[in-house]
Write a protein that holds these residues in place. Sequence first.
Motif, PDB file in Angstrom:
ATOM      1  N   ARG A   7       0.848  -1.187   0.000  1.00 16.54           N
ATOM      2  CA  ARG A   7       0.000   0.000   0.000  1.00 16.54           C
ATOM      3  C   ARG A   7       0.884   1.238   0.000  1.00 16.54           C
ATOM      4  O   ARG A   7       2.092   1.146   0.169  1.00 16.54           O
ATOM      5  CB  ARG A   7      -0.925   0.014   1.213  1.00 16.54           C
ATOM      6  CG  ARG A   7      -0.191   0.108   2.537  1.00 16.54           C
ATOM      7  CD  ARG A   7      -1.155   0.270   3.712  1.00 16.54           C
ATOM      8  NE  ARG A   7      -0.452   0.311   4.969  1.00 16.54           N
ATOM      9  CZ  ARG A   7       0.113   1.389   5.495  1.00 16.54           C
ATOM     10  NH1 ARG A   7       0.079   2.534   4.862  1.00 16.54           N
ATOM     11  NH2 ARG A   7       0.740   1.332   6.661  1.00 16.54           N
ATOM     12  N   LYS A   8       0.267   2.391  -0.184  1.00 15.35           N
ATOM     13  CA  LYS A   8       1.001   3.669  -0.102  1.00 15.35           C
ATOM     14  C   LYS A   8       0.830   4.245   1.289  1.00 15.35           C
ATOM     15  O   LYS A   8      -0.233   4.133   1.890  1.00 15.35           O
ATOM     16  CB  LYS A   8       0.468   4.662  -1.128  1.00 15.35           C
ATOM     17  CG  LYS A   8       0.942   4.373  -2.533  1.00 15.35           C
ATOM     18  CD  LYS A   8       0.812   5.608  -3.382  1.00 15.35           C
ATOM     19  CE  LYS A   8       1.235   5.294  -4.792  1.00 15.35           C
ATOM     20  NZ  LYS A   8       2.547   5.764  -5.095  1.00 15.35           N
ATOM     21  N   VAL A  15       4.538   0.664   1.219  1.00 13.98           N
ATOM     22  CA  VAL A  15       4.649  -0.062   2.484  1.00 13.98           C
ATOM     23  C   VAL A  15       4.351  -1.532   2.232  1.00 13.98           C
ATOM     24  O   VAL A  15       3.375  -1.879   1.556  1.00 13.98           O
ATOM     25  CB  VAL A  15       3.672   0.501   3.543  1.00 13.98           C
ATOM     26  CG1 VAL A  15       3.739  -0.313   4.825  1.00 13.98           C
ATOM     27  CG2 VAL A  15       3.978   1.956   3.825  1.00 13.98           C
ATOM     28  N   PHE A  16       5.208  -2.404   2.765  1.00 16.96           N
ATOM     29  CA  PHE A  16       5.103  -3.865   2.663  1.00 16.96           C
ATOM     30  C   PHE A  16       4.468  -4.371   3.947  1.00 16.96           C
ATOM     31  O   PHE A  16       4.867  -3.958   5.036  1.00 16.96           O
ATOM     32  CB  PHE A  16       6.535  -4.401   2.519  1.00 16.96           C
ATOM     33  CG  PHE A  16       6.698  -5.886   2.605  1.00 16.96           C
ATOM     34  CD1 PHE A  16       6.812  -6.642   1.450  1.00 16.96           C
ATOM     35  CD2 PHE A  16       6.790  -6.527   3.832  1.00 16.96           C
ATOM     36  CE1 PHE A  16       7.011  -8.006   1.531  1.00 16.96           C
ATOM     37  CE2 PHE A  16       6.980  -7.893   3.913  1.00 16.96           C
ATOM     38  CZ  PHE A  16       7.089  -8.633   2.757  1.00 16.96           C
ATOM     39  N   ASP A  25       6.791  -2.775   6.938  1.00 19.40           N
ATOM     40  CA  ASP A  25       8.031  -2.023   6.728  1.00 19.40           C
ATOM     41  C   ASP A  25       7.906  -1.215   5.445  1.00 19.40           C
ATOM     42  O   ASP A  25       7.177  -1.600   4.518  1.00 19.40           O
ATOM     43  CB  ASP A  25       9.220  -2.985   6.625  1.00 19.40           C
ATOM     44  CG  ASP A  25      10.553  -2.300   6.853  1.00 19.40           C
ATOM     45  OD1 ASP A  25      10.588  -1.076   7.094  1.00 19.40           O
ATOM     46  OD2 ASP A  25      11.593  -2.988   6.793  1.00 19.40           O
ATOM     47  N   ASN A  26       8.635  -0.118   5.380  1.00 17.04           N
ATOM     48  CA  ASN A  26       8.685   0.684   4.163  1.00 17.04           C
ATOM     49  C   ASN A  26       9.519  -0.038   3.114  1.00 17.04           C
ATOM     50  O   ASN A  26      10.520  -0.687   3.437  1.00 17.04           O
ATOM     51  CB  ASN A  26       9.284   2.057   4.436  1.00 17.04           C
ATOM     52  CG  ASN A  26       8.373   2.922   5.262  1.00 17.04           C
ATOM     53  OD1 ASN A  26       7.166   2.908   5.091  1.00 17.04           O
ATOM     54  ND2 ASN A  26       8.949   3.683   6.177  1.00 17.04           N
ATOM     55  N   ILE A  27       9.126   0.092   1.858  1.00 17.16           N
ATOM     56  CA  ILE A  27       9.898  -0.469   0.752  1.00 17.16           C
ATOM     57  C   ILE A  27      10.912   0.590   0.335  1.00 17.16           C
ATOM     58  O   ILE A  27      10.538   1.685  -0.092  1.00 17.16           O
ATOM     59  CB  ILE A  27       8.975  -0.869  -0.417  1.00 17.16           C
ATOM     60  CG1 ILE A  27       8.019  -1.969   0.041  1.00 17.16           C
ATOM     61  CG2 ILE A  27       9.792  -1.307  -1.620  1.00 17.16           C
ATOM     62  CD1 ILE A  27       6.974  -2.370  -0.989  1.00 17.16           C
ATOM     63  N   ALA A  45      13.264  -1.342   4.159  1.00 15.99           N
ATOM     64  CA  ALA A  45      14.081  -0.425   4.958  1.00 15.99           C
ATOM     65  C   ALA A  45      14.854  -1.168   6.037  1.00 15.99           C
ATOM     66  O   ALA A  45      15.959  -0.780   6.401  1.00 15.99           O
ATOM     67  CB  ALA A  45      13.208   0.662   5.566  1.00 15.99           C
ATOM     68  N   SER A  46      14.308  -2.278   6.543  1.00 14.96           N
ATOM     69  CA  SER A  46      14.973  -3.050   7.596  1.00 14.96           C
ATOM     70  C   SER A  46      16.118  -3.910   7.066  1.00 14.96           C
ATOM     71  O   SER A  46      16.846  -4.517   7.841  1.00 14.96           O
ATOM     72  CB  SER A  46      13.957  -3.962   8.284  1.00 14.96           C
ATOM     73  OG  SER A  46      13.486  -4.938   7.362  1.00 14.96           O
TER      74      SER A  46
END
Length: 74
Positions: A7-8, A15-16, A25-27, A45-46
């Motif tokens: 999603r956004k 966002v994943f 987590d953010n992509i 991001a992780s």
Amino acid sequence: MANIMIRKNDAGGLVFYLPKRDLEDNIASIEFDTPAKWGGELKLASGGTYYIEPQEAPARLPVSVRAKRVDAPE
């Protein structure tokens, strides 16, 4: 392969979300990001990496797709 949702977020980034592990987590990057070819390798991001089969870009988000874990964060 796992079912994930993309999603956004409010800032317009992707966002994943992996419901099975309640992982969100953010992509950081997506390999292919054009209307004709969207997907490939997703870097989170992780530090984790997932892969989704390239496909036409979805008409709207959120979208549910199948993803394969390539690499998990240390």
